[in-house]
Design an enzyme around this catalytic site. Structure first.
Site, PDB file in Angstrom:
ATOM      1  N   CYS A  49      80.066  43.352  25.471  1.00 20.43           N
ATOM      2  CA  CYS A  49      80.471  43.494  24.058  1.00 20.43           C
ATOM      3  C   CYS A  49      81.659  42.453  23.695  1.00 20.43           C
ATOM      4  CB  CYS A  49      80.710  44.730  23.901  1.00 20.43           C
ATOM      5  SG  CYS A  49      79.339  45.985  24.139  1.00 20.43           S
TER       6      CYS A  49
ATOM      7  N   HIS B 174      77.069  46.397  15.221  1.00 18.30           N
ATOM      8  CA  HIS B 174      77.506  45.884  16.684  1.00 18.30           C
ATOM      9  C   HIS B 174      76.527  44.682  17.109  1.00 18.30           C
ATOM     10  CE1 HIS B 174      79.354  45.018  20.240  1.00 18.30           C
ATOM     11  NE2 HIS B 174      78.887  45.929  20.939  1.00 18.30           N
TER      12      HIS B 174
ATOM     13  N   CYS C 283      86.130  47.349  24.221  1.00 20.06           N
ATOM     14  CA  CYS C 283      85.783  47.696  25.470  1.00 20.06           C
ATOM     15  C   CYS C 283      84.430  46.947  25.666  1.00 20.06           C
ATOM     16  CB  CYS C 283      85.145  49.240  25.457  1.00 20.06           C
ATOM     17  SG  CYS C 283      84.091  49.908  24.550  1.00 20.06           S
TER      18      CYS C 283
END
Length: 436
Positions: free
Chosen positions: A99, A392, A422
């Site tokens: 990510c 996302h 994160c």
């Protein structure tokens, strides 16, 4: 505090971020259903170059990433160069840091600028949760390889005769950590329990995220940084993110059941970020190159930090680890920041990181620091909403956050902003950006 490490080139130039753009983000299997990540990447880079009026040959490097890899286009960066009319001599390579992938892409271009090997480059990422690499079982894969080497038809038939119906079933991409077998939602549940985060707190954060994102769109704050996108059959445009709940009410969140720990859990689909399709990119240059081209930068990259922790317990604490390091390298404290943008993978993960940043005990016993990073001022935090609302697309989120933060800093008259996330594998990323 250790000495700050300025991000400057050999000639003393700052690293300028001159443009940023993204597609609207779309929930899985909606508008971008059937559009692969490489096409989303071409879409945003092509549009960004067209809007910027920067000659294509000015861009000397493109670093791009995707998390959900497509075997037919393993180097998405080079495919974007070849598919957008850029010079064929433009260097291009791909990166992946879960990510935090577009954070890594930005860092890589910045390092090339500091080394003096380029003067301008593009960084970004794209992901599609709608076009997935559906695999085959290990047994079928091995049989197909052996059959390819078999010399006679009888040898091939003998190999295929060993297969059973279950061996022919498609294998979807794994949603769990390779090393632990834990899903991200399982880790979010861990963190909720470890840090005493309630369902009510998680739902409230998710509700806030949607409210602020809806308001940002309503006030026109995002229109300059989000392109209008068309997807086959090219009839209806997508102009805004389609995950945002424009009429969000707290009562709606309370209706959902836990998604991971069905009996005792607090993490739901509503207080987590959804699977999403989209792409985002930024153009970086040396400050002097931007001046030569008559470009006014959105802002500058002041510092960055990447960290890694154990994956078995609370592995999504990357922001709590990487933020103090990025602040230290920038020569700043949390109080010096005008804005703080933290990736909301899950409300539980976000709230746990906020607790850790404010915790003296966490600072001393876990980070080995003499004092806490600091308590985050809510008036500075995710002021336009976050990933729970926007969605996302894994590799695109960092570039979205950087562009969004710089635009908001400029609206506020400048200052420093923190963007942090994160990532799977216990990774963390943080960047300090500055606008004037």
């Amino acid at each position: 505090m250790s000495q700050a490490l300025p991000l400057i080139t050999r000639q003393g130039d700052r690293i300028a971020i001159v443009r940023g753009l993204r597609t609207p983000f779309a929930r899985q299997a909606t508008v971008f259903h059937g559009v692969p990540a490489v096409d989303l990447g071409k879409m945003v880079v092509g549009e960004m170059l067209a809007r910027s009026d920067i000659p294509a040959d000015v861009i000397e490097q493109l670093v791009f990433g995707q998390v959900v890899q497509m075997p037919e286009a393993p180097n998405i960066a080079r495919e974007i160069v070849l598919g957008t009319g850029m010079s064929v001599h433009t260097d291009a390579y791909s990166v992946s840091r879960a990510c935090a992938t577009s954070f890594q892409a930005v860092a890589n271009v910045a390092e090339s600028l500091m080394a003096g090997t380029i003067r301008a480059g593009i960084a970004g990422g794209a992901d599609s949760s709608s076009v997935l690499p559906i695999g085959v079982s290990k047994t079928l894969a091995r049989t197909l390889v052996d059959a390819n080497k078999a010399r006679t038809l009888s040898q091939k038939l003998k190999l295929f005769s060993r297969l059973r119906p279950r061996d022919l079933l498609p294998v979807p991409p794994a949603v769990a950590e390779y090393s632990t077998g834990l899903r991200m939602g399982d880790t979010a549940e861990q963190m909720a329990k470890s840090w005493g985060i309630t369902r009510e707190q998680q739902d409230a954060l998710a509700h806030r995220s949607h409210q602020l994102a809806a308001k940002a769109w309503e006030e026109g704050k995002l229109s300059a940084e989000v392109m209008t996108a068309y997807a086959p059959p090219f009839r209806e445009p997508l102009e805004q993110d389609n995950n945002i709940r424009k009429n969000s009410t707290l009562a709606d969140y309370q209706k959902l059941r836990p998604a991971f720990d069905r009996k005792h859990g607090t993490v739901t689909a509503a207080n987590s970020t959804p699977l999403t399709d989209g792409a985002a990119a930024v153009i970086l240059m040396t400050e002097s190159r931007a001046k030569e081209l008559g470009l006014t930068p959105l802002g500058y990259l002041r510092s960055y930090a990447f960290t890694a922790i154990d994956v078995w317990q609370d592995m999504l604490l990357g922001p709590a680890w990487s933020t103090p390091l990025a602040l230290e390298r920038a020569g700043l404290t949390l109080a010096d920041l005008t804005l703080i943008d933290m990736h909301e993978a899950f409300a539980a993960q976000t709230l746990a990181n906020l607790q850790c940043l404010a915790s003296e005990r966490f600072a001393r016993e876990v980070l080995g620091r003499s004092q806490a990073t600091g308590e985050v001022d809510e008036s500075k935090f995710n002021v336009l909403g976050g990933s729970i609302a926007y969605g996302h697309p894994f590799a695109a989120t960092g570039a979205r956050m950087i562009t969004q933060t710089l635009h908001e800093l400029r609206r506020r008259g400048g200052g420093f902003g923190l963007v942090t996330a994160c990532a799977a594998g216990g990774l963390g990323a943080a960047m300090i950006v500055e606008a004037e």
